[in-house]
Structure formats: C-alpha cells, structure tokens
Scaffold this motif. Structure first.
Motif, mmCIF file in Angstrom:
data_model
loop_
_atom_site.group_PDB
_atom_site.id
_atom_site.type_symbol
_atom_site.label_atom_id
_atom_site.label_comp_id
_atom_site.label_asym_id
_atom_site.label_seq_id
_atom_site.Cartn_x
_atom_site.Cartn_y
_atom_site.Cartn_z
ATOM 1 N N GLN A 58 -44.424 20.865 -2.451
ATOM 2 C CA GLN A 58 -45.867 20.804 -2.627
ATOM 3 C C GLN A 58 -46.232 19.467 -1.779
ATOM 4 O O GLN A 58 -47.410 19.405 -1.314
ATOM 5 N N HIS A 59 -45.469 18.260 -1.663
ATOM 6 C CA HIS A 59 -45.858 17.054 -1.212
ATOM 7 C C HIS A 59 -45.946 17.615 0.343
ATOM 8 O O HIS A 59 -46.852 17.194 0.952
ATOM 9 N N ARG A 60 -44.927 18.266 0.810
ATOM 10 C CA ARG A 60 -44.895 18.660 2.427
ATOM 11 C C ARG A 60 -46.186 19.645 2.638
ATOM 12 O O ARG A 60 -46.712 19.575 3.664
ATOM 13 N N ASP A 61 -46.427 20.581 1.833
ATOM 14 C CA ASP A 61 -47.547 21.416 2.052
ATOM 15 C C ASP A 61 -48.732 20.661 1.971
ATOM 16 O O ASP A 61 -49.692 21.020 2.883
ATOM 17 N N ARG A 62 -48.906 19.760 1.418
ATOM 18 C CA ARG A 62 -50.340 18.912 1.126
ATOM 19 C C ARG A 62 -50.417 18.110 2.387
ATOM 20 O O ARG A 62 -51.429 18.124 3.212
ATOM 21 N N ALA A 63 -49.470 17.560 2.839
ATOM 22 C CA ALA A 63 -49.354 16.754 4.339
ATOM 23 C C ALA A 63 -49.919 17.653 5.328
ATOM 24 O O ALA A 63 -50.679 17.395 6.264
ATOM 25 N N ILE A 64 -49.259 19.033 5.576
ATOM 26 C CA ILE A 64 -49.694 19.992 6.550
ATOM 27 C C ILE A 64 -51.095 20.227 6.663
ATOM 28 O O ILE A 64 -51.619 20.309 7.472
ATOM 29 N N ARG A 65 -51.731 20.440 5.422
ATOM 30 C CA ARG A 65 -52.795 20.745 5.090
ATOM 31 C C ARG A 65 -54.012 19.597 5.559
ATOM 32 O O ARG A 65 -54.913 19.839 6.084
#
Length: 229
Positions: free
Chosen positions: A105-112
């Motif tokens: 979830q942290h990685r996904d938020r950073a990508i977005r």
C-alpha cells in the motif's frame, strides 16, 4: 485490408497480451536498463522465461539490448515505445489493485503521488506541475511552449536546442490520474534539472517513485499547490 499493405497491428498487440511481458515493459518505464535477473525477480517469473519474453520484446522493437561483459541489459527502445506503454496502460481503464499488505500500500501510494514516466514526471506531481505551467502561461492549452515558458525554462539553467530533433512538449495521458501531464524534451530536461538540484529524490525500494523534497517545494512554490501532498 485485402490487397493492400497494412501495419501488423495484431502481431504487435499480441506482444502485449502476456502478463509477464506487460509487467516487464511497465518496469522499464523508469528509463533504466534492467538485467534479466532483475526483471525476472520483479515480474515474479523464472529467469529462463524472462529471457524468452525479452526475445519477443526485442523482435517487436519495443526494447533494446545493451551488453556489458557477460551481462545482458534491456531497456525501452526510446520515448515512442515508452509513450505506447503508458498510453495502453491509461487506455485500458482497468487497474489491478495493490496487495493489502502495508508495504504494498505504501509503494502504491508513492507511485501514484510522483513517479517517472520514462524520463519525465507523472502522477499527482506531474499533473500539478503541468497545471501550474498552464496557469502561469508557460504552456498553452495544446501543451505548446510559450515565450514566457521558454524564459522560465532558461531561468532554471536549461538550454534548449535551436533545432530540436524531438518535440519540445506534448500531452501524455497519466494512467493513475486519468489526465494529461506534460511530456517531451522540455519535460525530460526539467526532471533531469530537478534531480540535479535535489528537488526530487528517489523513493527507496521503489524503482519509479520519486518524492518532492523541501528544496523542491521552495523552488516550485509558485507552480505547485501548497497542499499537494
């Protein structure tokens, strides 16, 4: 199209119609050259399978190979290939949700929030930068660079070529924001400059994600909303 010449659209489309190859292409949107071992690990496939998929991508002209000693590296075959991958990702309209783990979830938020789209900025930061340039009159609604835009770019120490071989600015559909951010030579040079000035920095353990630094917030204060992140 019987009796006439035509592009082999189906053959090219078939290259994308494989989850492993699609994953490899998305990974290479960070603009780096990847080893087969890195690609296979990130895509969750065996190295032997990655090698076979790499050959398909090479045959299709979507990637290019760089050899250094015994190592074999792959990278996207230029900005046209990158634009095609990003455009297909945005056009699909379907997004596989991130895993439920906290790390994912942290990685996904950073990508977005902010990422590289080949060699320019994308995500919320890329959209915000584009909106700011539009509001300031640095680019027109058709994304062409204005006279004041040229001056602003020059104020950052960026020297644009008198006779550029590439398009200076053009819209690129952002697959997470579903809006267009700025791409082109100017966008590439802006990202390079932001990195040199430490206005953006890579997010650890996240190949494409970047984040805006305190220096970046100050340097781009006139363009970006104060509550961006």
């Amino acid at each position: 199209m019987e009796g006439t010449s035509s592009p082999e659209l189906a053959a090219t489309a078939a290259v994308f119609a494989n989850e492993a190859r699609a994953s490899m292409l998305l990974l290479m949107l960070d603009g780096r050259a990847w080893t087969l071992t890195e690609l296979s690990k990130a895509a969750g496939i065996a190295r032997s399978s990655a090698s076979e998929h790499a050959d398909r991508l090479l045959d299709a002209g979507l990637v290019e190979e760089v050899r250094q000693g015994r190592h074999r590296y792959l990278r996207l075959a230029g900005s046209r290939a990158a634009a095609l991958v990003e455009a297909l990702a945005a056009f699909s309209g379907r997004v596989r949700p991130a895993k439920q783990s906290l790390d994912a979830q942290h990685r996904d938020r950073a990508i977005r929030q902010a990422r590289t789209c080949y060699r320019h900025l994308a995500g919320k930061l890329g959209i915000a930068l584009t909106d700011g340039m539009l509001a300031k009159g640095f680019i027109e609604s058709d994304f062409s660079l204005t006279t004041s835009g040229h001056a602003w770019v020059a104020s950052l120490g960026i020297e644009l070529p008198e006779h550029p071989r590439r398009i200076l600015t053009y819209p690129c559909l952002d697959w997470t924001e579903r809006r267009e951010h700025m791409a082109g030579l100017v966008a590439d040079m802006l990202l390079a400059t932001f990195r040199e000035r430490a206005w953006v920095e890579p997010v650890p353990s996240n190949a494409r994600a970047v984040r805006l630094t305190a220096a970046g917030r100050e340097g781009l204060a006139d363009l970006l909303p104060a509550d961006l992140f």
